[in-house]
Every structure is written in structure tokens, then in C-alpha cells.
Write an enzyme that holds these catalytic residues in place. Structure first.
Site, PDB file in Angstrom:
ATOM      1  N   CYS A 139      -4.436  -1.291  -1.836  1.00 43.30           N
ATOM      2  CA  CYS A 139      -4.623   0.314  -1.980  1.00 43.30           C
ATOM      3  C   CYS A 139      -5.499   0.354  -3.326  1.00 43.30           C
ATOM      4  CB  CYS A 139      -3.257   0.937  -2.523  1.00 43.30           C
ATOM      5  SG  CYS A 139      -3.404   2.616  -2.921  1.00 43.30           S
ATOM      6  N   ASP A 198       0.848  -1.192   0.004  1.00 42.02           N
ATOM      7  CA  ASP A 198      -0.010   0.140  -0.006  1.00 42.02           C
ATOM      8  C   ASP A 198       0.824   1.110  -0.056  1.00 42.02           C
ATOM      9  OD1 ASP A 198      -2.349   1.622   0.075  1.00 42.02           O
ATOM     10  OD2 ASP A 198      -2.163   1.587   2.485  1.00 42.02           O
TER      11      ASP A 198
END
Length: 263
Positions: A77, A14
Site C-alpha cells: 500500500c 493493504d
């Protein structure tokens, strides 16, 4: 120097701390599988970065995870999924990738008023992938997309009770309150870290949805190796001490260490 994992792992990346919510759910659902997480905090947030930059970082982080033994990669993400997952799958067609996307279809299914709010980064909302999700799944529902510039930055700062954070949350939720939505999607994996504050700003009558459970289920479905030994490794391209403090205080993983990484 990168060290090979003792057994195949699930790699997770992420832009920063948000993907820890996905990591937490993976650990809960797949405790017998090694997990390797890297936070690209040196380059966070991705939400206001260019698509080319997001794609380049996603490729570099995925290569790093594979070099350490990742046999499946979770793109934890929403912004990176929107702008890079197609390129990742093209680069490594035999490697399973699991993305994270706002669940428009399940939100439409549960919204009684057919009025849905989406909280997401500016980059997610302007992406072609998000617009395609709306076109395919919104149907007759009204979807109110709320870009949230600055929210990830304040979450990354680590003080989840700060007045500035609460003020921004109230400001961002105001248009959704005015739109009288009954269902809100948290379209960024950072946002569940402040779900309590978001719920308070939206009102208790609003149903809030996140996607960590669905992402972990998909990873479990695609995982090709079965049980291969527990364990969890967390790295960051940014401040390892600050991230370790966050992991221990917010997630309660008191013995978890965080390593610095050069990627």
C-alpha cells in the site's frame, strides 16, 4: 483464533484489494514461498485517513501477520508505506519490511519529454515521504501529481467496468492529458487493476509504470529462508464473500478462498 503457519511466510497487507496486484507478482516470482495476505477492507480506503490512523492499522496488521508466521512483510500500500513504514521498522528492527513507493527515479530515466504524471491517493501526495522522493529524484523533470479521491472506493466496489468508475478515471486523467505528460506512475497498488481504463483515458502514447515487479524483486532479495513450501492464505477484515468473488473473477484464482479476520 490465530493459527501458526507451518513454515515461515511472506506477509502482505493493504487497505483493501489493491495489494492483490503485488500478491500476484510475488506468487509469480516466488511460487515456492508461502504467502499470507490481509486486506483491511473494513477500514478502506486509507487515502483519505489521518496519518495516525494509517500508522495504527499498519502496526496492528503487521502484528497479526507475524503471529501467523510472517518472516518478512510487504507493505503493499503506497499510502501505508508513506505514513507507517518508518514506524514499523522502528518497532521491529530485525524484521525485513518492503514498502511500495512511486518510482520517481525510473520514471525520470525513461521519460523522453521529462514530463511525468503521478496518480496517487491524497494521503500519499501530501506525505513528507513522497515530497522527499520528488526532491531527491525529480531533477529537472516536471512532475504533475494528481490526487485521486474516490478512485479506490470505486475499485473496491468490484465493478471495474462501471460508468461511474470510467467517468472518474477520465476526470482524473484530464489534467495529465492537458499537461502533455509522456510517462505516468500508478502510485497506488489498486490502480493496475484498472490499467486498461487508465491507458485509454491517457492515450496510447503514454507509458504507464507500476511497481509490483520491483517490490517482488526486493522481497525475493531479502527473503531469508529460501524455498519453504508453497501455499497462499488470504484474509480480510471486511466482507470475505465479496472479496472471494473478486479474487476469483478478476484474478482468475478460482479455487482460492478468503477468510474473515478480526484485527
Amino acid at each position: 483464533m490465530k493459527q501458526a503457519a507451518a513454515s515461515p511466510s511472506i506477509g502482505v497487507f493493504d487497505s483493501g484489494l489493491g495489494g492483490l496486484t503485488v500478491l500476484r507478482e510475488l506468487r509469480r516470482q516466488m511460487p515456492e514461498v508461502p504467502l499470507h495476505y490481509i486486506a483491511d477492507t473494513a477500514h478502506a480506503p486509507y487515502g483519505q485517513r489521518s496519518p495516525d490512523f494509517i500508522q495504527a492499522r499498519s502496526l496492528a496488521l503487521s502484528e497479526h501477520l507475524q503471529a501467523s508466521g510472517a518472516a518478512l512483510i510487504v507493505v503493499a500500500c503506497n499510502t501505508a508505506t508513506a505514513h507507517a513504514i518508518q514506524a514499523l521498522r522502528q518497532r521491529w528492527p530485525s524484521l525485513p519490511f518492503v514498502g511500495t513507493e512511486p518510482g520517481i527515479k525510473p520514471a525520470v530515466a525513461v521519460s523522453k519529454a521529462a514530463r511525468i504524471g503521478v496518480l496517487a491517493t491524497p494521503a500519499t501526495i501530501t506525505s513528507a515521504r513522497y515530497q522527499d522522493l520528488l526532491a531527491r529524484h525529480a531533477g529537472q523533470a516536471q512532475v504533475f501529481s494528481q490526487a485521486c479521491p474516490g478512485l479506490v472506493d470505486l475499485i473496491e466496489a468490484g465493478d471495474l467496468e462501471s460508468p461511474a468508475l470510467n467517468a472518474l478515471i477520465d476526470q482524473l486523467c484530464a489534467p495529465l492529458r492537458e499537461a502533455q505528460v509522456d510517462t505516468v506512475l500508478m502510485g497506488c497498488t489498486h490502480y493496475p487493476l484498472v490499467q486498461k481504463q487508465l491507458q485509454a483515458a491517457l492515450g496510447s502514447q503514454v507509458l504507464m509504470l507500476n511497481i509490483e515487479t520491483a517490490v517482488a524483486h526486493q522481497a525475493q532479495r531479502l527473503w531469508p529462508h529460501g524455498a519453504s513450501g508453497a501455499g497462499m492464505r488470504i484474509e480480510t477484515t471486511g466482507d470475505a464473500v465479496a472479496m472471494q468473488r473478486f479474487v476469483q473473477q478478476v484474478l482468475g484464482w478460482q479455487t482460492q478462498t478468503v477468510e474473515p479476520a478480526s484485527v
